[in-house]
Scaffold this active site. Structure first.
Site, mmCIF file in Angstrom:
data_model
loop_
_atom_site.group_PDB
_atom_site.id
_atom_site.type_symbol
_atom_site.label_atom_id
_atom_site.label_comp_id
_atom_site.label_asym_id
_atom_site.label_seq_id
_atom_site.Cartn_x
_atom_site.Cartn_y
_atom_site.Cartn_z
ATOM 1 N N ASP A 1 45.747 30.597 94.308
ATOM 2 C CA ASP A 1 45.432 29.909 93.257
ATOM 3 C C ASP A 1 46.979 28.980 93.113
ATOM 4 O O ASP A 1 47.939 29.559 93.584
ATOM 5 C CB ASP A 1 45.290 30.600 91.758
ATOM 6 C CG ASP A 1 44.824 29.843 90.766
ATOM 7 O OD1 ASP A 1 45.369 28.930 90.227
ATOM 8 O OD2 ASP A 1 43.860 30.028 90.374
ATOM 9 N N ARG B 1 26.353 37.688 86.444
ATOM 10 C CA ARG B 1 26.230 37.714 85.017
ATOM 11 C C ARG B 1 27.421 38.256 84.278
ATOM 12 O O ARG B 1 27.879 39.155 84.705
ATOM 13 C CB ARG B 1 24.901 38.674 84.564
ATOM 14 C CG ARG B 1 23.804 38.322 84.992
ATOM 15 C CD ARG B 1 22.831 39.440 84.983
ATOM 16 N NE ARG B 1 23.153 40.765 85.631
ATOM 17 C CZ ARG B 1 22.887 41.681 85.515
ATOM 18 N NH1 ARG B 1 21.819 42.052 84.475
ATOM 19 N NH2 ARG B 1 23.288 42.979 86.020
ATOM 20 N N ASN C 1 19.199 28.637 87.345
ATOM 21 C CA ASN C 1 19.841 28.716 86.089
ATOM 22 C C ASN C 1 18.801 27.910 85.109
ATOM 23 O O ASN C 1 18.872 28.149 83.912
ATOM 24 C CB ASN C 1 21.306 28.255 86.162
ATOM 25 C CG ASN C 1 22.128 29.255 86.460
ATOM 26 O OD1 ASN C 1 22.029 30.493 86.716
ATOM 27 N ND2 ASN C 1 23.457 28.756 86.898
ATOM 28 N N ALA D 1 14.818 35.454 71.664
ATOM 29 C CA ALA D 1 15.226 34.206 70.741
ATOM 30 C C ALA D 1 16.571 34.353 70.122
ATOM 31 O O ALA D 1 16.943 35.635 69.732
ATOM 32 C CB ALA D 1 14.050 34.060 69.579
ATOM 33 N N CYS E 1 27.564 28.176 82.760
ATOM 34 C CA CYS E 1 26.580 28.019 83.703
ATOM 35 C C CYS E 1 25.321 27.202 83.194
ATOM 36 O O CYS E 1 25.125 26.139 83.664
ATOM 37 C CB CYS E 1 26.257 29.273 84.481
ATOM 38 S SG CYS E 1 27.196 30.214 85.358
ATOM 39 N N LYS F 1 26.022 23.675 81.942
ATOM 40 C CA LYS F 1 26.620 22.471 82.802
ATOM 41 C C LYS F 1 25.601 22.381 83.820
ATOM 42 O O LYS F 1 25.341 21.238 84.328
ATOM 43 C CB LYS F 1 27.746 23.019 83.529
ATOM 44 C CG LYS F 1 28.452 22.432 84.764
ATOM 45 C CD LYS F 1 29.912 23.161 85.039
ATOM 46 C CE LYS F 1 29.810 24.563 85.699
ATOM 47 N NZ LYS F 1 29.096 24.309 86.994
ATOM 48 N N ARG G 1 33.167 29.180 76.290
ATOM 49 C CA ARG G 1 32.574 28.015 76.578
ATOM 50 C C ARG G 1 31.249 27.490 76.293
ATOM 51 O O ARG G 1 30.244 28.309 76.700
ATOM 52 C CB ARG G 1 32.687 27.612 78.397
ATOM 53 C CG ARG G 1 34.143 27.413 78.882
ATOM 54 C CD ARG G 1 33.970 27.481 80.334
ATOM 55 N NE ARG G 1 33.810 28.976 80.864
ATOM 56 C CZ ARG G 1 33.925 29.193 82.231
ATOM 57 N NH1 ARG G 1 34.140 28.558 82.888
ATOM 58 N NH2 ARG G 1 33.771 30.485 82.692
#
Length: 428
Positions: free
Chosen positions: A30, A152, A206, A250, A258, A261, A325
């Protein structure tokens, strides 16, 4: 095998740790030096159950190391690309991090050439793997594979160690053999196919799950009008083995990194090709408006939200993660503030991240503290700390006993018997 993982975010770190746990010699890479320093100390930059303990274990064994320099991984046989592909302004996937990584790999390979397999694990538009392969076509003994992740959040490490399926996209047999060696000992169905097929499998999966959630949210809107109970409806549907029970809950809408996007990226791809994906488009529309629909119930009960104190229980987009997010809580906070509400909020993990976006919210340490003096309490994330509550204590602490269950996780009968006015999502 010697493996390098470029990117130490959610997918990259989980991938690196799981591969190290499976006996490979792994190096995580990184550019952010501060993150690498923490990782070397065994400190995970993300919250994921079991991940930090596993990280400490593989560090102690010496099978996982971290660096900021890709050249340190020049002996790697397999290089995973796990960088972010965020949504750009027009909805397409931003591939700038991917392109930078591929360029760096190309430079390293030219300086230290040997047989390598480049594995794209980042979620990328269909055709990206072939584009990367064409970019690297002058580099001999360099193979490109699409190997999408299906992790997940909250169960990521288990999903990496015991995946329900492994999808491998490549154009010749050698990289398939490399990937089989990498995943040796993992009992999971393999789908061996082309790179474009592998990429579309990820997006389609997705989009389908997002559509199931939005379908149930639309049914919940109908249930709230005709007096049916969406939980019972979902149970009856889920017992059909052609449907199954997963993703039929619901709520106030899906979030995370995921579904939002990937659905917009799939719609953008279809639009570019002149194809209409009206079902996916509608699923996004329902999800976008679901928090607003939920707040209409709160507004109806309280008449005027201006000056009312609203307690929010749960801020992360789902339990067992600190990921905010596209979390529905963010839309709800913004809408409540625009209506003049005073907000108190509790989340066991995600409060610091949300406080950077909404500093005017009062963040507290317990659900009871959040509910003290509140005119309504809204459950937005079904953390166990937010679901299993002392209802007599909560009742005594609130100014008005109004509960709005955005996850259908509170015991409706029990709280109504305790004196609360309870409103779920599509509950009769």
């Amino acid at each position: 095998m010697k493996v390098a993982v470029i990117g130490t975010g959610y997918v990259g770190l989980t991938t690196a740790v799981s591969l190290a746990m499976n006996g490979h010699e792994v190096m995580g890479i990184d550019l952010v030096e501060a993150k690498i320093i923490k990782l070397r100390q065994g400190l995970s930059p993300i919250y994921e159950p079991g991940l930090e303990e596993a990280l400490a274990h593989v560090l102690q064994k010496g099978v996982l190391t971290f660096t900021t320099n890709l050249m340190d991984a020049r002996e790697a046989e397999v290089l995973f690309v796990c960088v972010g592909t965020p949504e750009s302004a027009d909805g397409t996937a931003d591939l700038s991090y991917l392109h930078a990584s591929v360029t760096e790999i190309q430079a390293m390979h030219k300086k230290f050439p040997h047989n390598r397999t480049i594995v794209i694990k980042s979620t990328v538009p269909v055709g990206t793997g072939d584009w990367v392969a064409n970019l690297l076509h002058e580099c001999s003994a360099l193979h490109v594979v699409s190997n999408p992740e299906f992790l997940r959040e909250g169960n990521a490490l288990l999903d990496a160690l015991e995946p329900p399926r492994i999808v491998i996209g490549a154009n010749d047999q050698e990289p398939f053999a490399v990937m089989e060696g990498l995943y040796k000992g993992i009992k999971a169905p393999r789908v061996k196919t082309t790179r474009p097929n592998a990429e579309l499998i990820k997006y389609a999966s997705n989009a389908f799950l997002a559509t199931r959630i939005s379908f149930m949210n639309e049914l919940a809107r109908l249930s709230s009008v005709i007096g049916t109970d969406i939980l019972t409806v979902a149970q009856g549907m889920g017992l059909d083995n052609r449907i199954g029970p997963e993703f039929l809950r619901a709520g106030v809408g899906y979030g995370g990194s995921c579904f939002p996007k990937d659905t917009i990226a799939l719609l953008q791809l279809a639009q570019e090709k002149g194809v209409s994906l009206s079902i996916v488009d509608k699923a996004r529309e329902v999800n976008t408006t679901q928090p607003e629909w939920f707040l209409e119930h709160v507004q109806r009960q309280l008449s005027d939200l201006n000056g009312k104190q609203i307690a929010l229980l749960g801020l992360a987009f789902k339990p067992d993660t600190d990921d905010i997010r596209e979390a529905p809580s963010l839309k709800i906070i913004k809408a409540l503030q625009q209506k003049g509400s005073l907000i108190t909020a509790y989340d066991p993990i995600a409060s610091p991240a949300v406080s950077k976006l909404f500093p005017d919210v009062l963040y507290v340490q317990t659900p009871t503290e959040a509910c003290k003096g509140a005119h309504a309490a809204l459950l937005l994330t079904e953390w166990k700390q937010c679901v299993s509550l002392d209802w007599s204590e909560i009742y005594a602490s609130m100014a008005l006993p109004n509960l709005f269950d955005g996850r259908n996780a509170w015991p409706m009968k029990e709280v109504r018997e305790a004196g609360f006015h309870y409103t779920g999502v599509g509950r009769s």
